[in-house]
Design a protein around this motif. Structure first.
Motif, mmCIF file in Angstrom:
data_model
loop_
_atom_site.group_PDB
_atom_site.id
_atom_site.type_symbol
_atom_site.label_atom_id
_atom_site.label_comp_id
_atom_site.label_asym_id
_atom_site.label_seq_id
_atom_site.Cartn_x
_atom_site.Cartn_y
_atom_site.Cartn_z
ATOM 1 N N PHE A 390 -2.979 -9.475 -8.195
ATOM 2 C CA PHE A 390 -0.802 -9.142 -7.760
ATOM 3 C C PHE A 390 -0.995 -10.305 -8.182
ATOM 4 O O PHE A 390 0.150 -10.645 -8.622
ATOM 5 C CB PHE A 390 -1.587 -9.122 -6.085
ATOM 6 N N SER A 394 2.657 -10.973 -9.611
ATOM 7 C CA SER A 394 3.696 -11.109 -9.015
ATOM 8 C C SER A 394 4.631 -12.553 -8.928
ATOM 9 O O SER A 394 4.206 -13.626 -9.635
ATOM 10 C CB SER A 394 3.584 -11.145 -7.560
ATOM 11 N N TYR A 397 5.329 -14.019 -5.066
ATOM 12 C CA TYR A 397 4.178 -14.459 -3.652
ATOM 13 C C TYR A 397 2.786 -14.396 -5.178
ATOM 14 O O TYR A 397 3.001 -13.949 -5.981
ATOM 15 C CB TYR A 397 4.332 -13.529 -3.436
ATOM 16 N N GLY A 655 6.980 -9.023 2.057
ATOM 17 C CA GLY A 655 6.160 -9.866 0.292
ATOM 18 C C GLY A 655 4.576 -9.546 0.812
ATOM 19 O O GLY A 655 4.332 -8.944 -0.091
ATOM 20 N N SER A 658 4.744 -6.307 0.022
ATOM 21 C CA SER A 658 4.506 -5.591 -1.383
ATOM 22 C C SER A 658 2.275 -5.535 -1.996
ATOM 23 O O SER A 658 2.571 -4.983 -3.169
ATOM 24 C CB SER A 658 5.043 -6.940 -1.968
#
Length: 796
Positions: A390, A394, A397, A655, A658
């Protein structure tokens, strides 16, 4: 040589922004927040199957690598082959050049006429560019009888002349041997039963560790001094000041506290020296350098310990650098403050090695990202991989990890949980919480967690209809869902249908009536199930039925709870079970078939082996009846993987979602089909079921299907279950009937396993007297009701 420009790219990906969704806890170590280590990845082109050891000298890394070569066996039939390991030492320059083999290095040789293997145990840098290598050789011969036939007999029955040799050699820069020290047979020389490990100091002295003594020996194997101790099982390491150190753990029965320290050996006083307090459960330690005596890893972070300090100083976090620590073979601190590491990844079942150079960079120079804080008592490997992926992908974030479990000490094993509870109540709440070891019902009752149903329902790629909704409904509290999870299973009890009936629930009286049909001496469950173990099981199954955190009420004085305690008390105690000898062991399947056991408790995590084994043991027709419950509810329950929650105080809920939603997206396919348990994503679940039920057929040596006399392909069984040495049962692949029965149970279940450590401790303490026959059942439940009611009232 390939030098990837990922160091520059990762500067953006690793950035921790000035706009924070949650901030650092006051008083936390701030080093990691000031600096972030940016990695540079270098392919040093080493073709190896494994790395055995490594070291660094400030300019180069050195690794011991092994490559297995398969060669044909001369004179053998049927193209027989054997594997020959090629062991080599390699120099990896830190300037980005390719690995260079030390061509003059030759491993120690097996004696003529002996078989065996050689391992490289340790590498360490010496003076003037030299290298020390410690090798272990295990050899043996065979005394084969006359007329021995390898095709019909096993030569390992005739193994003899077993020897073990350990040699430490000094090599020059080309790998040529300069000096040799044979440290074989130390146990015999020291007149001890065994030597657990050996370590060398800078002068070449040898430290041999036994269970209760550490011997310091000269290079000529003369004993210099000894120190006495207890439980000296861990390996010594060379400290930055030239002394030796060893991690030592102890437990004080009086205070019921654990203690973990680094004990040092002072070479001048020839005795134990200073002790350095260590976090609980830390065992990964490395030799020190520069200003640090030693290094250790606690959770995902690496710390350095300076002489005179009371605790370690956090140096860096692997996740902060978008690196999975499980892929790290070795790492070394360099004199210029960089970190050098060697990583291993897999590419189509082939190991790929990289040199990673980590350089400290001021965080303020990096682009902004919104920080999402992730609270956990201990980061597991699966979530670590998800967070790293992630953070790399991202653009907006970044997840920052707070491992509260690192705060636990020997004197206070719940210090981390106390600190988390304080953060939740003082406005410093993390945004995401790993609920695996946290009291979710307490938190939700206090309004600390976000209801996740609205996020699921609004997510166009998910929605309720794309999930195994029943599992999440069982996890609801007053219709709200406070955690999501990726996988699930069912905890249940199976019994023969002609004994227990065609049902999914029953009472204790109905269970006892069924047992009355069984032969005398037949047990309800297995050989090793006890009062105490059954208590733990039924509490997991029923905790939700007896504690209502939202209303602050509990009902442990009810007839239902009394019945459960009576059920547990019908089993033998721990002391009785300890008297069962190993030779009395009988497999559960055999006990069921032979009517020595009526029921089997098991976790249903797929429709394959476990399900089919119990189905066969019960004669092919069985009921998933579950545990007895007096209220008539289904006696089976869902269990699931560690839940992920969002705090109600999260400052960027979009966020946070997500990241969370990734747990619910489909991900299984033919190349990536391992799940471990049933998936909560419906597409993945259906893939698992289809994959399990798809038949496989017998094929010939060319891969063509073999047909039976009717011209039809011959299906292969799932496998075999051996009841005894001469009794085999073929297990079929799951059928449509198996799936229908599973779904019928799935749709009937309305509860999940839940544990509260403190309540369980209260109940365990109080029921001990009841199980021992010292107190009445009514007296026990009154006391449990009083204590748990007080606990719930104080912790809402």
């Amino acid at each position: 040589m390939i030098l990837r420009k990922r160091g520059i790219l990762l500067a953006g990906l690793l950035a921790l922004g000035m706009t924070a969704c949650g901030s650092k806890t006051e008083g936390e170590d701030r080093l990691a927040s000031d600096k972030v280590y940016i990695p540079q990845f270098i392919d040093f082109k080493l073709d190896a199957d494994s790395l055995a050891a490594g070291c660094a000298d400030g300019q180069n890394l050195y690794v011991a690598a092994e490559k297995n070569e398969t060669v044909p066996v001369e004179g053998a039939r049927n193209r027989d082959e054997k594997v020959i390991p090629d062991k080599g030492l390699y120099r990896i320059p830190l300037n980005g050049k390719d690995a260079v083999r030390l061509e003059q290095y030759q491993p120690i040789s097996l004696p003529e006429g002996m078989e065996g293997y050689i391992n490289i145990q340790e590498l360490s840098a010496g003076e003037n560019g030299t290298l020390w290598v410690t090798e272990n050789m295990y050899t043996y011969t065979f005394q084969l009888p006359e007329g021995f036939n390898e095709e019909t007999d096993d030569k390992w029955q005739y193994q003899s002349e077993i020897q073990e040799t350990t040699v430490r050699r000094q090599l020059d820069s080309s790998g040529k041997e300069l000096k040799r020290v044979d440290i074989s047979g130390l146990a015999q020389k020291l007149n001890v039963d065994s030597v657990n490990s050996t370590t060398f100091d800078r002068e070449g002295n040898i430290y041999a560790v036994t269970e209760k003594q550490i011997f310091a020996l000269s290079p000529e194997l003369q004993v210099l001094f000894t120190v006495e101790g207890e439980n000296l099982y861990n390996r010594l390491i060379l400290l930055g000041d030239g002394n030796m150190g060893l991690i030592s753990s102890s437990y004080d029965e009086t205070t019921q506290t654990s203690n973990n320290v680094m004990r040092t050996i002072d070479g001048k006083t020839k005795n134990w020296g200073k002790e350095y307090p260590m976090p609980l459960n830390v065992y990964d330690v490395w030799s020190g350098s520069g200003e640090y005596l030693f290094y250790f890893q606690n959770g995902d972070s690496v710390y350095g310990y300076k002489a005179g300090n009371a605790e370690g100083e956090k140096l860096f976090s692997w996740v902060d650098s978008d690196i999975d620590r499980d892929e790290i073979n070795f790492w070394f601190p360099m004199a210029d403050s960089r970190i050098a590491a060697v990583s291993r990844k897999w590419d189509n079942d082939k190991a790929k090695y990289e040199l990673i150079l980590l350089t400290a960079t001021d965080r303020t120079t990096l682009p902004e990202k919104t920080i999402l804080t992730y609270a956990t008592m201990g980061l597991d490997w699966n979530m670590r991989k998800r967070i790293i992926a992630f953070n790399k992908s991202s653009e907006k974030y970044r997840i920052e990890i707070r491992e509260y479990g690192q705060m636990n000490t020997g004197a206070d094993n719940s210090a981390g949980l106390t600190k988390l509870n304080m953060d939740l109540s003082t406005g410093n709440a993390p945004d995401l919480l790993d609920m695996g070891a946290l009291p979710i019902r307490q938190y939700s009752a206090k309004g600390l967690l976000e209801d996740l149903w609205p996020y699921i329902e609004k997510d166009r790629e998910i929605g309720r209809e794309r999930l195994m909704e029943k599992v999440f409904q069982a996890a609801e509290q007053d219709g709200k869902l406070y955690q999501i999870f990726e996988t699930f299973a069912i905890q249940t009890v199976a019994g023969a249908k002609d004994v227990v009936g065609d049902r999914k629930s029953w009472t204790l009286a109905e269970l006892q009536a069924a047992k009355a049909q069984m032969p005398e001496g037949c047990a309800v469950f297995g050989q090793y199930d006890t009062k105490e173990s059954m208590l733990q099981t039924v509490l997991l199954q029923n905790m939700n039925h007896f504690v209502d955190w939202n209303n602050g009420k509990c009902s442990f004085d009810s007839d239902s709870f009394k019945a459960l305690l009576e059920f547990c008390n019908s089993f033998p105690g721990n002391k009785e079970i300890q008297q069962v000898q190993d030779e009395d062991y009988e497999s559960e399947a055999s006990r069921i078939i032979n009517k020595k056991q009526m029921l089997a408790q098991f976790t249903l995590y797929d429709l394959g082996w476990t399900y089919q084994e119990y189905k066969a043991a019960f004669g092919g027709d069985f009921s998933l009846v579950g545990y007895p419950r007096e209220d008539g509810s289904v006696g089976s329950s869902f269990i699931h993987s560690s839940g992920l929650a969002m705090s109600s105080g999260c400052k960027d809920k979009e966020g946070a979602w997500s990241f969370m939603r990734q747990l619910l997206l489909p991900g299984l396919n033919d190349e990536n089909n391992y799940a471990g348990m049933f998936r909560t994503n419906k597409t993945d679940f259906e893939y698992q079921i289809k994959n399990a039920m798809t038949p496989e057929y017998q094929v010939d040596e060319n891969g063509n299907q073999v047909l039976d006399e009717n011209g039809k392909p011959i299906p292969l069984p799932l496998g075999s279950m051996w009841i005894s040495d001469d009794q085999e049962i073929k297990l079929p692949r799951p059928s449509q009937d198996d799936y229908d029965r599973f779904m019928e149970l799935y749709n009937a279940i309305d509860s999940e396993n839940y544990s509260d450590e403190n309540i369980t401790k209260i109940i365990t303490e109080e029921t001990a007297a009841y199980f021992a026959g010292d107190r009445s059942l009514d007296d026990i439940v009154r006391q449990i009701q009083s204590r748990v009611s007080l606990y719930v009232s104080e912790n809402r």
